[in-house]
Design a protein around this motif. Structure first.
Motif, short mmCIF file in Angstrom:
data_model
loop_
_atom_site.label_atom_id
_atom_site.label_comp_id
_atom_site.label_asym_id
_atom_site.label_seq_id
_atom_site.Cartn_x
_atom_site.Cartn_y
_atom_site.Cartn_z
N ASN A 135 0.82 -1.21 0.00
CA ASN A 135 0.00 0.00 0.00
C ASN A 135 0.86 1.26 0.00
OD1 ASN A 135 -2.22 -1.67 0.12
ND2 ASN A 135 -2.71 -1.24 2.26
N VAL A 136 1.89 1.27 0.84
CA VAL A 136 2.76 2.44 0.93
C VAL A 136 3.53 2.64 -0.37
CG1 VAL A 136 4.91 3.24 2.01
CG2 VAL A 136 2.96 2.62 3.43
N ALA A 137 4.01 1.57 -0.97
CA ALA A 137 4.77 1.68 -2.23
C ALA A 137 3.89 2.24 -3.35
CB ALA A 137 5.34 0.33 -2.62
N VAL A 138 2.65 1.78 -3.44
CA VAL A 138 1.73 2.30 -4.46
C VAL A 138 1.43 3.77 -4.18
CG1 VAL A 138 -0.60 2.12 -5.41
CG2 VAL A 138 0.71 0.05 -4.94
N TRP A 139 1.18 4.09 -2.92
CA TRP A 139 0.92 5.49 -2.53
C TRP A 139 2.08 6.39 -2.90
CZ3 TRP A 139 3.03 7.42 2.50
CH2 TRP A 139 2.70 8.76 2.73
N LEU A 140 3.31 5.98 -2.60
CA LEU A 140 4.48 6.81 -2.89
C LEU A 140 4.70 6.96 -4.39
CD1 LEU A 140 6.90 5.59 -0.09
CD2 LEU A 140 5.72 7.80 -0.23
N THR A 141 4.31 5.96 -5.16
CA THR A 141 4.36 6.09 -6.62
C THR A 141 3.41 7.20 -7.07
OG1 THR A 141 4.90 3.75 -6.91
CG2 THR A 141 3.99 4.89 -8.82
N GLN A 163 13.86 10.44 14.01
CA GLN A 163 12.55 9.88 14.31
C GLN A 163 12.27 8.65 13.45
OE1 GLN A 163 10.61 10.78 16.71
NE2 GLN A 163 11.69 12.64 17.32
N SER A 164 11.55 7.70 14.01
CA SER A 164 11.09 6.52 13.28
C SER A 164 9.61 6.33 13.54
CB SER A 164 11.85 5.28 13.72
OG SER A 164 13.23 5.40 13.45
N THR A 165 8.88 5.85 12.52
CA THR A 165 7.43 5.69 12.64
C THR A 165 6.95 4.51 11.82
OG1 THR A 165 7.19 8.10 12.83
CG2 THR A 165 5.20 6.84 12.36
N PHE A 166 6.15 3.66 12.44
CA PHE A 166 5.45 2.59 11.73
C PHE A 166 4.17 3.18 11.14
CE2 PHE A 166 1.93 -0.51 12.14
CZ PHE A 166 2.33 -1.44 11.19
N LEU A 167 3.90 2.89 9.86
CA LEU A 167 2.73 3.47 9.19
C LEU A 167 1.87 2.36 8.61
CD1 LEU A 167 1.15 5.95 8.16
CD2 LEU A 167 2.61 5.88 6.11
N LYS A 168 0.61 2.35 8.98
CA LYS A 168 -0.37 1.39 8.47
C LYS A 168 -1.44 2.18 7.73
CE LYS A 168 -3.54 -2.18 10.21
NZ LYS A 168 -4.02 -2.87 11.46
N MET A 169 -1.63 1.91 6.45
CA MET A 169 -2.55 2.73 5.67
C MET A 169 -3.12 1.96 4.48
SD MET A 169 0.11 5.15 3.51
CE MET A 169 -1.21 5.85 2.52
N PHE A 170 -4.22 2.49 3.96
CA PHE A 170 -4.74 2.05 2.69
C PHE A 170 -4.28 3.04 1.62
CE2 PHE A 170 -7.31 -0.38 5.52
CZ PHE A 170 -7.73 -1.49 4.79
N VAL A 171 -4.38 2.65 0.36
CA VAL A 171 -3.97 3.53 -0.72
C VAL A 171 -5.03 4.62 -0.91
CG1 VAL A 171 -3.33 3.70 -3.16
CG2 VAL A 171 -2.78 1.62 -1.88
N PRO A 172 -4.66 5.89 -0.76
CA PRO A 172 -5.63 6.97 -0.90
C PRO A 172 -5.91 7.28 -2.37
CG PRO A 172 -3.48 7.90 -0.50
CD PRO A 172 -3.31 6.40 -0.42
N PRO A 173 -6.95 8.03 -2.67
CA PRO A 173 -7.15 8.51 -4.05
C PRO A 173 -5.93 9.31 -4.49
CG PRO A 173 -9.10 8.95 -2.70
CD PRO A 173 -8.02 8.49 -1.76
N GLU A 174 -5.59 9.23 -5.76
CA GLU A 174 -4.36 9.88 -6.22
C GLU A 174 -4.38 11.38 -5.97
OE1 GLU A 174 -1.55 10.19 -10.21
OE2 GLU A 174 -2.96 8.54 -9.98
#
Length: 227
Positions: free
Chosen positions: A38-44, A181-192
């Motif tokens: 999800n994060v990889a798609v979002w960052l794309t 700083q370090s952070t764990f992130l749990k997310m769904f892919v948002p609208p572009e």
């Protein structure tokens, strides 16, 4: 503490000008985990819409290792060293591809994540890994040579150990910033059309707000109205 840097160039009069804002951070990841996908798609999506650029150093973190006793190390196990156990194969391949540059690596990353999370393919199957390398236009001779380097396992171990022992990482994706700083992130892919604004907001919260320890939506209703 700043999370970003700026690239600089000379203008037509020979004067230095500030150009693109660049966000710099690392992500500890495991190809197996859906929230990494999800994060990889979002960052794309972010890269397509952000007024700036992103410089990401993707680093291996083994969920298989995290779920085993502390005295057991996959990267030291005789079957892994001998190539009989492919538990870490995807990470080994990722590090091998990384030697061919960030562009090739990020192509490989998203291709292999799609094979795992869209096609449901087995990441311990060498043919799946090889096809992702081919599709990412990697130099296959170099890839095969690098993949056989046992130092890749040592590198996986060093990254995982640093993340877990120094940063306190327990899962993936875990972001690590130059601010410390370090952070764990749990997310769904948002609208572009929301991706870039979400990115800049999250970067500030995750990378600079020292007094925020956890933000978590109750489950349920999260993700209310999303899935």
């Amino acid at each position: 503490m700043k999370l970003e840097s700026y690239s600089q160039t000379l203008d037509t009069e020979g004067k230095m000008t500030t150009d693109t804002k660049i966000y710099n951070f690392s992500i500890y990841f495991d190809f197996r985990w859906p929230f990494v996908y999800n994060v990889a798609v979002w960052l794309t999506q972010v890269r397509k819409n952000l007024d700036g650029d992103i410089n990401i150093d993707w680093k291996p973190f083994s969920l298989a290792q995290a779920n085993n006793p502390d005295d057991f190390k996959f990267w030291e196990h005789p079957d892994v060293l001998a190539g009989k156990d492919n538990t870490l194969l995807a990470h080994q391949a990722g590090l091998a591809i990384k030697r061919q540059g960030p562009d090739t690596f990020e192509k490989f990353l998203i291709i292999l994540l799609k094979k795992r999370h869209e096609e449901r393919l087995d990441l311990t199957d060498y043919s799946v890994i090889e096809s992702a390398a081919i599709e990412s236009s990697a130099d296959m001779e170099q890839f095969k040579n690098d993949l056989s380097d046992v130092n890749l396992l040592k590198e996986i171990g060093e990254n995982h150990t640093y993340a877990s022992e120094e940063l306190g990482a327990f899962g993936v994706p875990t972001f690590h910033f130059e601010s410390g700083q370090s952070t764990f992130l749990k997310m769904f892919v948002p609208p572009e059309n929301e991706s870039a604004s979400m990115f800049t907001s999250l970067m500030e919260v995750m990378g600079t707000f020292n007094y925020v320890g956890e933000i978590k939506r109750p489950q349920p209703p999260w993700p209310l109205g999303v899935a």
